[in-house]
Design an enzyme around this catalytic site. Structure first.
Site, mmCIF file in Angstrom:
data_model
loop_
_atom_site.group_PDB
_atom_site.id
_atom_site.type_symbol
_atom_site.label_atom_id
_atom_site.label_comp_id
_atom_site.label_asym_id
_atom_site.label_seq_id
_atom_site.Cartn_x
_atom_site.Cartn_y
_atom_site.Cartn_z
ATOM 1 N N ASP A 182 86.806 69.357 51.561
ATOM 2 C CA ASP A 182 87.963 70.229 51.768
ATOM 3 C C ASP A 182 89.180 69.701 51.024
ATOM 4 O OD1 ASP A 182 87.116 72.364 53.340
ATOM 5 O OD2 ASP A 182 87.291 71.252 55.198
ATOM 6 N N LEU A 183 89.447 68.416 51.196
ATOM 7 C CA LEU A 183 90.636 67.837 50.562
ATOM 8 C C LEU A 183 90.519 67.845 49.042
ATOM 9 C CD1 LEU A 183 91.172 64.880 53.035
ATOM 10 C CD2 LEU A 183 92.606 66.920 52.801
#
Length: 406
Positions: free
Chosen positions: A165-166
Site C-alpha cells: 500500500d505504502l
C-alpha cells in the site's frame, strides 16, 4: 517560493480510502500541494478505522490525512457527482488532478473528467489490473513473501506493515508528478491506472526474487537472518535484543574488532578454507558466526552494547516496542512533533521525510471531517452561502463532522 513547499502550485482532489490513495495525497500535501480529500457525509469506509484515540476518533485517518482539506459530499447523487467532477476539473495550470480508488457505478472515469477538461490527469488505484479486488494483505500472500518470512516455511507469516500500500502511494505520487510535467510540456493530460498486484510483482521482480525462484528454487525462511549476508539478532544481558548486520568488509572487520573475535574467525577460515571477507561466505556460515558472537553480546547490557558498538562503528540497531519508538521519536527526532488534532487532542505526528536544505517540514493536523466543505465549494466553485445551505438541506453536502471527529 518556499523551498520546502515546491508543489504549492498544485491542486489535487483525492477521493480514496484506506492507505494507498491517501498516502499519495499525504506525500503531495507534505510538499505543499493543496489536497482536498472528498468523503461521503458521515465519513468513508476508513473514517473510524483502528487504531483509535481514547475519544474514539481514528488515529489512522488523522495521520494519513495530515495537511489536507476535507470536503464531504454525496457523490452518489446527481448533484453531488456534478460537484465532485467540477472540483476535479477546475481550470488552472495546477488543477485538474484526480486520485481515486472508487469502484462500481459511482466510479469517476477518466472520460468523465476529460469531457469537462481535456487535459485532466487521473490516477486510479485498484487491486488487480482487470478490476478484481485486492488489498495489501491478499497481494502479499499471492506474491510469495509470507513463505520467505518467519522461522520456517511450514506456515506462512504475514507482515504487519502494509508495504505494498505504502509503495503504491509513493509510486502514485511519482506518476502524478510525471503526468504534470508531461502536461506542462505538451498540454496533454494522462490516465494512470495503478494496481497493488502490479506494484508487488514489480518490486519482487526488481529484487531478483522471481528469477531466483525459477533458477534456484524457493528460498527457505531463515528467521531473523539477513539473506545473502551476515545479519541477525542477539540478546543482551538485561533482556533486550539488538540487530547486527555486516554487509561490507569494513562492517565485518568492525564487528570482529569490537568483539575481539578476529583470531577465532581467522582460525575458522583456515580450518574451512573460506574467506569471511566475502559476503556470501558470511551468509553460508551465519549460524556458526552467530554462535561465536552470542556470548559477547549476552555478557553486556544494552547500554554497554550501545556505547561499544557505536564507538566501533558497527552497523546495528536496538529492538524497540512501538511505545519505545514513540518515546524515542519525541526526544531524538526532528521529524516527530506533537500537533493538536481535532477530535483527538495532543497527538504525536510526523512530517515529510524529505529534508530540504537540511530543513524538516513540521507536520500539520488533519482537518475534521467536512471542515472545509463550505470554504472549498465557495472558493473553488463560486457557490454562495445560500446555495451551499440548500445543498446541506438536500443532504448533498455536509459542513460538520457528525461521527467522531478524525
Amino acid at each position: 517560493m518556499n523551498p520546502t513547499s515546491p508543489l504549492d502550485h498544485l491542486q489535487v482532489v483525492e477521493c480514496a480510502t484506506f492507505v494507498a490513495g491517501p498516502s499519495c495525497g499525504l506525500g503531495l500535501a507534505q510538499l505543499g500541494a493543496d489536497v482536498v480529500r472528498v468523503d461521503l457525509p458521515g465519513g468513508g469506509s476508513d473514517h473510524l478505522r483502528w487504531p483509535l484515540a481514547p475519544s474514539g476518533a481514528s488515529l489512522y485517518w488523522a495521520n494519513l490525512n495530515k495537511g489536507k482539506r476535507s470536503v464531504t459530499l454525496d457523490y452518489r447523487t446527481p448533484r453531488g457527482r456534478e460537484l465532485l467532477l467540477a472540483l476535479a476539473t477546475r481550470p488552472g495550470p495546477g488543477a485538474g488532478i484526480f486520485v481515486d480508488n472508487l469502484v462500481g457505478r459511482h466510479r469517476v472515469r477518466h472520460t468523465d473528467l476529460t469531457a469537462l477538461r481535456p487535459d485532466a490527469i487521473s490516477l486510479h488505484v485498484l487491486g488487480f489490473p482487470d478490476g478484481r479486488p485486492a488489498v495489501d494483505y491478499t497481494v502479499n500472500a499471492a506474491v510469495g513473501v509470507p513463505g520467505m518470512t518467519g522461522p520456517s516455511a511450514v506456515e506462512p507469516v504475514n507482515h504487519v506493515l502494509p508495504a505494498w500500500d505504502l509503495l503504491t502511494g509513493s509510486t502514485a505520487a511519482v506518476g502524478l508528478l510525471a503526468a504534470v510535467t508531461q502536461r506542462d510540456r505538451t498540454g496533454e493530460g494522462a490516465q494512470i491506472d495503478l494496481a497493488l498486484s502490479d506494484i508487488a510483482l514489480s518490486a519482487v521482480g526488481a529484487l531478483g526474487w522471481l528469477s531466483e525462484a525459477e533458477s534456484a528454487g524457493p528460498r527457505p525462511a531463515i528467521g531473523n537472518h539477513v539473506f545473502g549476508s551476515f545479519g541477525t539478532d542477539f540478546a543482551s544481558a538485561d533482556g533486550h535484543r539488538v540487530m547486527v548486520v555486516a554487509l561490507t568488509e569494513g562492517q565485518w572487520r568492525a564487528l570482529c574488532e569490537v568483539t575481539s573475535t578476529g583470531p577465532v574467525f581467522e582460525a575458522l577460515e583456515q580450518a574451512l578454507g573460506v574467506d569471511l571477507r566475502e559476503e556470501s561466505a558470511r551468509y553460508e556460515l551465519r549460524e556458526t558466526i552467530a554462535s561465536i558472537l552470542r556470548p559477547w553480546f549476552s555478557a553486556r547490557t544494552l547500554a554497554v552494547l550501545e556505547a561499544d558498538l557505536d564507538r566501533a562503528r558497527v552497523l546495528w540497531g536496538p529492538y524497540r516496542s512501538m511505545a519505545e519508538a514513540a518515546a524515542s521519536a519525541r526526544t531524538t527526532s526532528e521529524l516527530a512533533e506533537e500537533v493538536q488534532q481535532p477530535g483527538v487532542g495532543a497527538m504525536l505526528a510526523t512530517g515529510s521525510a524529505l529534508r530540504w536544505s537540511e530543513s524538516v517540514v513540521a507536520p500539520e493536523p488533519a482537518p475534521s471531517l467536512g471542515a472545509d466543505t463550505e470554504h472549498v465549494l465557495g472558493e473553488r466553485l463560486g457557490l454562495t452561502s445560500a446555495e451551499i445551505g440548500r445543498l446541506v438541506a438536500d443532504g448533498v453536502v455536509s459542513v460538520d463532522a457528525t461521527r467522531g471527529a478524525a
